[in-house]
Design a protein around this motif. Structure first.
Motif, PDB file in Angstrom:
ATOM      1  N   CYS A 357      -1.414  32.267  13.632  1.00 17.67           N
ATOM      2  CA  CYS A 357      -0.431  32.537  14.677  1.00 17.67           C
ATOM      3  C   CYS A 357       0.407  31.294  14.981  1.00 17.67           C
ATOM      4  O   CYS A 357      -0.133  30.204  15.205  1.00 17.67           O
ATOM      5  N   SER A 359       3.515  29.750  17.590  1.00 18.01           N
ATOM      6  CA  SER A 359       3.572  29.750  19.054  1.00 18.01           C
ATOM      7  C   SER A 359       3.925  31.128  19.614  1.00 18.01           C
ATOM      8  O   SER A 359       3.347  31.578  20.615  1.00 18.01           O
ATOM      9  N   GLN A 362       0.971  33.358  19.181  1.00 18.82           N
ATOM     10  CA  GLN A 362      -0.093  32.942  20.111  1.00 18.82           C
ATOM     11  C   GLN A 362       0.200  33.450  21.513  1.00 18.82           C
ATOM     12  O   GLN A 362      -0.682  33.889  22.249  1.00 18.82           O
ATOM     13  N   GLU A 363       1.484  33.385  21.844  1.00 10.44           N
ATOM     14  CA  GLU A 363       1.890  33.857  23.174  1.00 10.44           C
ATOM     15  C   GLU A 363       1.642  35.366  23.289  1.00 10.44           C
ATOM     16  O   GLU A 363       1.235  35.867  24.330  1.00 10.44           O
ATOM     17  N   GLY A 366      -2.526  35.648  22.113  1.00  5.01           N
ATOM     18  CA  GLY A 366      -3.458  34.757  22.801  1.00  5.01           C
ATOM     19  C   GLY A 366      -4.545  34.201  21.908  1.00  5.01           C
ATOM     20  O   GLY A 366      -5.643  33.904  22.372  1.00  5.01           O
ATOM     21  N   CYS A 367      -4.292  34.108  20.598  1.00 10.88           N
ATOM     22  CA  CYS A 367      -5.283  33.496  19.717  1.00 10.88           C
ATOM     23  C   CYS A 367      -4.572  32.762  18.584  1.00 10.88           C
ATOM     24  O   CYS A 367      -3.380  32.950  18.375  1.00 10.88           O
ATOM     25  N   GLU A 368      -5.309  31.932  17.868  1.00  9.29           N
ATOM     26  CA  GLU A 368      -4.684  31.097  16.850  1.00  9.29           C
ATOM     27  C   GLU A 368      -4.626  31.772  15.479  1.00  9.29           C
ATOM     28  O   GLU A 368      -3.797  31.432  14.646  1.00  9.29           O
TER      29      GLU A 368
END
Length: 387
Positions: A357, A359, A362-363, A366-368
């Motif tokens: 992910c 940015s 991720q937004e 909510g995870c990488e």
DNA sequence: CTATTCTCAGCGCGTACACT
DNA sequence: AGTGTACGCGCTGAGAATAG
């Protein structure tokens, strides 16, 4: 004594061969059929003429030939074609026309079959929405249920061409308004004929040519192929793109193109055939009838099948911001957009099969990182309700 | 070699219908 | 009634690739 079946077969053979060297002076099919079979077919002139009608088809028949035939039929004792062949249209012209029609049909039929299906947006390879159809493009979908039988058969070309060849065509009993016992017997005879042709080793069964959906065309690179060839080609594609699970080679990890075809992130070789069936359409009208029976649901009669896997949903603000549009969005479109984004930004880890992910993702999630197979589930969290 | 998936032509069998 | 033919249904085997 030569049977009608043999005569029909021979006439077909002669007419087919007439597609060759245009310009070469040729005798009429009935003469050549007689010569080929080594018998005088003068008494079978009417039958041969019928077979020629069937070969050319009423819509494709040259008007002058039709006129001459009508005149011959009106005569109290139609002269045998052997004695008075003299076709009104020059044979060369008929041959050239036939050849041209065969080429056009071979190219057009697969397109026309899938043209009867919901159109892909222009962005999808092979979709070409609007290019041949005036219908407005609809959002893309992963699956194309076969259209109702009536819709498909009325494409006007059903049964005329099979993989670039022309085959005999009989009106279905009860559909042409002339379902006399004679016609029924003749149609049945035709079935027997085609069956015997198959026995002689003609293309059929596993070697039968099928039309391929635009999505699958992007994988196999052909518009028509036999089922076995499609499977073979597909496996070649899978190996080329290293799409087999290294732990279990029966499992197939779908890339973007395969995902569009199969509508899933992973599948296995056993499910593959089933998923493939959605993208393969037989070119023979009889097969289409059989297929229509198979797909015939109890709650749908003649209405076009609704688009499946295509519910629209209200999306979350976060997803709306990510996609760049608000309100109601087809689920498949959202998923497609996401994959396009991942691909464009090269976020897919080819080794682990997971998605890294950035940015924005991720937004959103909510995870990488996300496993490829879990993308749909995560995305579903942003679907508020179906409309 | 077998099992696994899929589809479909070919085959055998039973039934229905038309004709003599 | 007997015969012939068509049709529907169910079963079989074929090809594709792979694991066990």
């Amino acid at each position: 004594m030569v049977s009608d079946q043999e005569i029909a077969s021979c006439v077909e053979s002669v007419l087919r061969s007439s597609g060759g060297a245009a310009g070469e002076p040729r005798s009429p099919p009935c003469c050549r059929s007689g010569a080929k079979l080594g018998v005088d077919l003068a008494h079978k002139a009417t039958f041969i003429r019928d077979q020629m009608d069937l070969f050319f088809g009423p819509r494709l028949q040259p008007p002058l030939v039709a006129k001459a035939q009508a005149a011959a039929a009106a005569a109290p004792n139609p002269p045998p074609l052997v004695a008075a062949p003299a076709p009104a249209m020059p044979q060369v012209q008929v041959q050239a026309q036939l050849q041209q029609m065969q080429q056009q049909l071979a190219v057009l039929q697969p397109q026309l079959i899938f043209q009867a299906m919901p159109q892909l947006p222009a962005g999808v390879p092979g979709g070409a929405a609007g290019a041949v159809s005036p219908q407005p493009p609809v959002p893309a979908m992963a699956f194309y249920p076969p259209p109702p039988l009536a819709f498909r058969v009325t494409s006007g070309l059903a049964g005329v061409a099979t993989g670039g060849t022309v085959s005999f065509q009989q009106p279905a009993p009860g559909t042409g308004g002339t379902a006399s016992p004679t016609a029924a017997v003749q149609a049945a005879g035709d079935n027997k004929e085609s069956a015997s042709k198959r026995k002689r080793g003609g293309p059929g069964g596993l070697n039968k040519v099928c039309a391929i959906s635009p999505e699958l065309q992007t994988i196999v690179g052909e518009t028509v192929m036999s089922r076995t060839q499609i499977v073979k080609q597909l496996w070649q594609y899978i190996r080329q793109n290293n799409l087999q699970d290294p732990d279990d080679k029966r499992k197939i990890i779908c890339n973007d193109e395969l995902r569009v075809v199969f509508g899933t992130d992973t599948t296995d070789m056993f499910k593959m055939n089933k998923l493939l069936a959605k993208h393969i359409t037989p070119l023979d009208p009889k097969d289409q009838i059989r297929e229509a029976k198979k797909f015939k649901p109890s709650n749908v009669a003649t209405q076009p099948m609704p688009l499946i896997n295509q519910p629209s949903v209200v999306i979350s603000d976060a997803l709306a911001k990510f996609i760049g549009m608000e309100g109601t969005v087809p689920q498949d479109d959202a998923l497609r957009y996401l994959w396009d984004y991942i691909k464009a930004n090269q976020l897919e880890d080819a080794i682990t099969g997971s998605i890294l992910c950035d940015s924005k993702l991720q937004e959103l999630f909510g995870c990488e990182s996300i496993p490829s197979s879990g993308l749909s589930e995560l995305l579903a969290h942003h679907f508020i309700k179906e409309t």
